[in-house]
Design a protein around this motif. Structure first.
Motif, PDB file in Angstrom:
ATOM      1  N   ILE A  82     -47.203  33.452  81.244  1.00 34.04           N
ATOM      2  CA  ILE A  82     -47.652  32.381  80.437  1.00 34.04           C
ATOM      3  C   ILE A  82     -46.277  31.940  79.574  1.00 34.04           C
ATOM      4  N   GLN A  83     -45.958  30.656  79.594  1.00 39.11           N
ATOM      5  CA  GLN A  83     -44.893  30.318  78.770  1.00 39.11           C
ATOM      6  C   GLN A  83     -45.704  29.196  77.913  1.00 39.11           C
ATOM      7  N   GLY A  84     -45.515  29.325  76.302  1.00 42.01           N
ATOM      8  CA  GLY A  84     -46.273  28.428  75.587  1.00 42.01           C
ATOM      9  C   GLY A  84     -45.722  28.392  74.302  1.00 42.01           C
ATOM     10  N   ASP A  85     -46.431  27.656  73.376  1.00 42.36           N
ATOM     11  CA  ASP A  85     -46.315  27.366  71.999  1.00 42.36           C
ATOM     12  C   ASP A  85     -47.204  28.403  71.244  1.00 42.36           C
ATOM     13  N   ALA A  86     -46.674  29.094  70.251  1.00 44.13           N
ATOM     14  CA  ALA A  86     -47.571  29.985  69.556  1.00 44.13           C
ATOM     15  C   ALA A  86     -47.483  29.358  67.991  1.00 44.13           C
ATOM     16  N   THR A  87     -48.782  29.557  67.564  1.00 43.98           N
ATOM     17  CA  THR A  87     -48.871  29.426  66.197  1.00 43.98           C
ATOM     18  C   THR A  87     -49.448  30.805  65.354  1.00 43.98           C
ATOM     19  N   ARG A 134     -55.496  40.932  59.553  1.00 41.93           N
ATOM     20  CA  ARG A 134     -54.961  40.417  60.538  1.00 41.93           C
ATOM     21  C   ARG A 134     -54.385  39.141  60.396  1.00 41.93           C
ATOM     22  N   ILE A 135     -53.198  38.648  61.004  1.00 36.43           N
ATOM     23  CA  ILE A 135     -52.755  37.374  61.133  1.00 36.43           C
ATOM     24  C   ILE A 135     -53.016  37.012  62.486  1.00 36.43           C
ATOM     25  N   LEU A 136     -53.872  35.779  62.680  1.00 33.13           N
ATOM     26  CA  LEU A 136     -53.984  35.353  63.944  1.00 33.13           C
ATOM     27  C   LEU A 136     -52.903  34.401  64.549  1.00 33.13           C
ATOM     28  N   ILE A 137     -52.749  34.901  65.973  1.00 33.77           N
ATOM     29  CA  ILE A 137     -51.710  34.198  66.745  1.00 33.77           C
ATOM     30  C   ILE A 137     -52.825  33.627  68.076  1.00 33.77           C
ATOM     31  N   TYR A 138     -52.332  32.192  67.956  1.00 34.77           N
ATOM     32  CA  TYR A 138     -52.882  31.580  69.096  1.00 34.77           C
ATOM     33  C   TYR A 138     -51.798  30.793  69.999  1.00 34.77           C
ATOM     34  N   VAL A 139     -51.904  31.076  71.422  1.00 38.24           N
ATOM     35  CA  VAL A 139     -50.839  30.454  72.275  1.00 38.24           C
ATOM     36  C   VAL A 139     -51.357  29.716  73.015  1.00 38.24           C
ATOM     37  N   THR A 140     -50.729  28.332  73.231  1.00 38.15           N
ATOM     38  CA  THR A 140     -51.027  27.336  73.905  1.00 38.15           C
ATOM     39  C   THR A 140     -50.196  27.354  75.032  1.00 38.15           C
ATOM     40  N   PRO A 141     -50.736  27.513  76.200  1.00 31.08           N
ATOM     41  CA  PRO A 141     -49.861  27.548  77.510  1.00 31.08           C
ATOM     42  C   PRO A 141     -49.337  26.283  77.724  1.00 31.08           C
ATOM     43  N   ARG A 142     -47.965  26.346  78.234  1.00 29.20           N
ATOM     44  CA  ARG A 142     -47.312  25.026  78.583  1.00 29.20           C
ATOM     45  C   ARG A 142     -46.802  25.225  80.095  1.00 29.20           C
ATOM     46  N   ARG A 143     -46.811  26.419  80.547  1.00 32.51           N
ATOM     47  CA  ARG A 143     -46.098  26.817  82.130  1.00 32.51           C
ATOM     48  C   ARG A 143     -46.911  27.971  82.201  1.00 32.51           C
TER      49      ARG A 143
END
Length: 168
Positions: A82-87, A134-143
């Protein structure tokens, strides 16, 4: 029926989570993410080890490689990238139970790693309190790429990132 790629994402215990360091080099950690209903992936980092969050705030481009099937029960193991953008959220979550998605992630982790349940006891939280902040990390898949056999010399199948969803 869920695709084999979704089965890999949901059942592999860990993936290799890569962010970009300040100097532009990749930094990789093993993480145990949870696939959310909306197709994003959730992981986190403790306040004691916040480097993932620092890197994401500088450069949100990340990758998650699900390549190790050991212990997963997946009978025909493949690999998913998964390649994506994280926040990385600015807030710190100190009580897992207050965030349903984080509570579901914790439940997944304890199911996969029952020995880790010790750390959620009163004694475990007292000894290693920072782990639960915890610091939450969300990843939105782009590929998304899928290798049915983990033979990385073969060309992977390209998946539609919009089809990465929890089933059931």
């Amino acid at each position: 029926m869920a695709s084999p790629a979704i089965g890999i994402i949901e059942n592999y215990f860990t993936c290799e989570f890569t962010t970009v360091a300040r100097d532009g080099s990749p930094q990789t950690w093993p993480v145990s993410p949870r696939l959310l209903d909306d197709g994003r992936l959730l992981t986190g980092t403790s306040i004691g080890l916040p480097q993932k969050a620092y890197n994401i705030r500088r450069s949100p481009k990340v990758s998650m490689l699900f390549s190790e099937p050991r212990g997963s029960g997946v009978t025909e193991p493949g690999a998913v990238l998964i390649q994506g953008d994280a926040t990385a959220e600015d807030r710190i979550v100190s009580d897992i139970a207050t965030e349903p998605e984080l509570a579901a992630l914790a439940e997944t982790l304890f199911r996969r790693q029952p020995a880790g349940a010790l750390w959620s006891t009163w004694l475990g939280r007292r000894l290693w309190w920072s782990y639960y902040m915890r610091i939450l990390i969300y990843v939105t898949p782009r590929r998304a790429l899928y290798w049915p056999t983990r033979d990385f010399t073969q060309r992977p199948e390209e998946l539609d990132p919009n089809e990465i969803r929890r089933v059931g």
